[in-house]
Design a protein around this motif. Sequence first.
Motif, short mmCIF file in Angstrom:
data_model
loop_
_atom_site.label_atom_id
_atom_site.label_comp_id
_atom_site.label_asym_id
_atom_site.label_seq_id
_atom_site.Cartn_x
_atom_site.Cartn_y
_atom_site.Cartn_z
N ILE A 88 -8.97 8.73 1.97
CA ILE A 88 -9.24 7.86 3.12
C ILE A 88 -8.56 6.51 2.89
O ILE A 88 -8.46 6.04 1.75
CB ILE A 88 -10.77 7.67 3.32
CG1 ILE A 88 -11.06 6.80 4.55
CG2 ILE A 88 -11.45 7.15 2.07
CD1 ILE A 88 -12.54 6.74 4.93
N VAL A 89 -8.09 5.91 3.96
CA VAL A 89 -7.50 4.57 3.90
C VAL A 89 -8.26 3.67 4.86
O VAL A 89 -8.89 4.13 5.82
CB VAL A 89 -6.01 4.58 4.27
CG1 VAL A 89 -5.22 5.45 3.29
CG2 VAL A 89 -5.79 5.04 5.71
N SER A 90 -8.18 2.36 4.59
CA SER A 90 -8.89 1.41 5.44
C SER A 90 -8.03 0.18 5.67
O SER A 90 -7.39 -0.33 4.76
CB SER A 90 -10.20 0.98 4.76
OG SER A 90 -10.84 -0.04 5.51
N CYS A 146 -4.84 12.03 5.76
CA CYS A 146 -6.17 11.73 5.24
C CYS A 146 -6.98 11.04 6.32
O CYS A 146 -6.49 10.80 7.42
CB CYS A 146 -6.06 10.86 3.98
SG CYS A 146 -5.41 9.20 4.29
N ASP A 147 -8.23 10.70 6.00
CA ASP A 147 -9.09 10.01 6.95
C ASP A 147 -8.76 8.51 6.97
O ASP A 147 -8.09 8.00 6.07
CB ASP A 147 -10.56 10.21 6.56
CG ASP A 147 -10.99 11.66 6.66
OD1 ASP A 147 -10.34 12.42 7.42
OD2 ASP A 147 -11.95 12.04 5.96
N SER A 206 0.83 -1.21 0.00
CA SER A 206 0.00 0.00 0.00
C SER A 206 0.86 1.26 0.00
O SER A 206 0.43 2.31 -0.49
CB SER A 206 -0.93 0.01 1.21
OG SER A 206 -0.21 0.21 2.42
N ASP A 207 2.08 1.17 0.54
CA ASP A 207 2.97 2.32 0.54
C ASP A 207 3.28 2.78 -0.87
O ASP A 207 3.45 3.98 -1.12
CB ASP A 207 4.27 1.99 1.28
CG ASP A 207 4.06 1.77 2.76
OD1 ASP A 207 3.01 2.18 3.28
OD2 ASP A 207 4.95 1.17 3.40
N MET A 208 3.40 1.81 -1.81
CA MET A 208 3.66 2.17 -3.20
C MET A 208 2.51 2.99 -3.77
O MET A 208 2.72 3.97 -4.48
CB MET A 208 3.84 0.91 -4.05
CG MET A 208 4.98 0.00 -3.67
SD MET A 208 6.59 0.79 -3.85
CE MET A 208 6.99 1.07 -2.11
N HIS A 209 1.29 2.60 -3.46
CA HIS A 209 0.12 3.31 -3.96
C HIS A 209 0.00 4.69 -3.33
O HIS A 209 -0.27 5.67 -4.02
CB HIS A 209 -1.14 2.49 -3.69
CG HIS A 209 -1.24 1.26 -4.53
ND1 HIS A 209 -2.12 1.13 -5.57
CD2 HIS A 209 -0.56 0.09 -4.48
CE1 HIS A 209 -1.99 -0.06 -6.13
NE2 HIS A 209 -1.05 -0.72 -5.48
N ALA A 210 0.18 4.75 -2.02
CA ALA A 210 0.07 6.04 -1.33
C ALA A 210 1.11 7.02 -1.84
O ALA A 210 0.81 8.20 -2.10
CB ALA A 210 0.21 5.83 0.17
N VAL A 227 -1.00 5.07 8.63
CA VAL A 227 -0.95 5.50 7.23
C VAL A 227 -1.69 6.82 7.05
O VAL A 227 -1.23 7.73 6.36
CB VAL A 227 -1.51 4.41 6.31
CG1 VAL A 227 -1.60 4.92 4.87
CG2 VAL A 227 -0.65 3.15 6.36
N ALA A 228 -2.84 6.93 7.69
CA ALA A 228 -3.63 8.17 7.58
C ALA A 228 -2.87 9.36 8.14
O ALA A 228 -2.89 10.46 7.55
CB ALA A 228 -4.96 8.00 8.29
N ASP A 229 -2.20 9.18 9.24
CA ASP A 229 -1.41 10.27 9.82
C ASP A 229 -0.29 10.69 8.88
O ASP A 229 -0.03 11.89 8.69
CB ASP A 229 -0.82 9.84 11.17
CG ASP A 229 -1.86 9.73 12.27
OD1 ASP A 229 -2.99 10.24 12.07
OD2 ASP A 229 -1.57 9.13 13.32
#
Length: 340
Positions: A32-34, A50-51, A15-19, A44-46
């Motif tokens: 937002i991430v889940s 994002c939310d 997910s780090d690659m996508h973010a 990740v949100a911090d």
Amino acid sequence: MTHWRFGLIGCGSISDMHAEAIRRIDNASLRIVSSRDEAKSKAVADRERCDWTTDYKELLNRSDVDIVCVTTSSGSHASIGLDVLNAGKHLVVEKPIAMNARDAQALVDKAKEKGVALSVISQRRLEPQNRAIKRVMDGGGLGKLLLAEVSLPYYRSQEYYDSAEWRGTISEDGGVLMNQGIHCLDLMLWFAGNVRSVFGKTATQTHHIEAEDLGLAILRFEGGAFGTVMASTSVSPGYAASITLYGERGTIKMEGTEIVRWSVPGWDEPDRTQKNKLGGVSDPRNIVSDYHQSQLIDVMAAIETGARPISTGEDGAKAVQLIETIYKSAAEGKEILFDS
């Protein structure tokens, strides 16, 4: 210029690659991430400002999310992907699109029904050397293709497989073909075309896992060419994957991301001084987000223009079908013909 708003389901390492990719795109933002793991989701949100939520269906109900990236464990891609599509969101899903061809086709059909985009992460298609090879193949630069070879001598430790309960399982992870090998197999299909028949062998040689750590196959393509596949996670210390294309008029060989043989009459050789950074030989975290970024930009452009993304749901389904057929051939001990 349209501003595209992303949601991200799954907060594991990929997910780090996508973010990071989303962060680097001017007309995109991560809203937002889940993750089921509250600590991971919040962390990740911090970082991304994002939310966050522990219930991905809350993410899907957001009106400020246009595109959803699914980066959960492989076995959940199909079920979560269907929820994304049913919510009317465009879907970008990490490889593999699903763990079997039936579920992959269900995603393709649902995307068409809902009129939304579906793209499977095949970021290697965006690398310049692979685009150069694709142009040669489409332009007939090698003449009649005779043989396509894939070799993936990777290494993964037992600790890697022990790091999560789903790793190395058939239902949630798949073996070396479905997990590590699928990118090279996707490129092989992109370059050489559809497969007519498969004879496969698999084995688990050095790891305590349910799935295979060695996969072998002999293929016959619809165009008449043959193909060979070798993929392993038991080769220490691990070496770069290679793809070699032999044609009646020339040969191309790529190791890792570098073209090491270019014998294509009438076609200029790509600039070898432009080195691409790509890891994953012995550590799956050792990759960069450049081509994830390129693929997300491609998806955004495809949505705006109505074009097909460079990697479609159908493409992802073909790769899964090939691997599923290798497994079937290995289990039955015979050559399997694809339906015409």
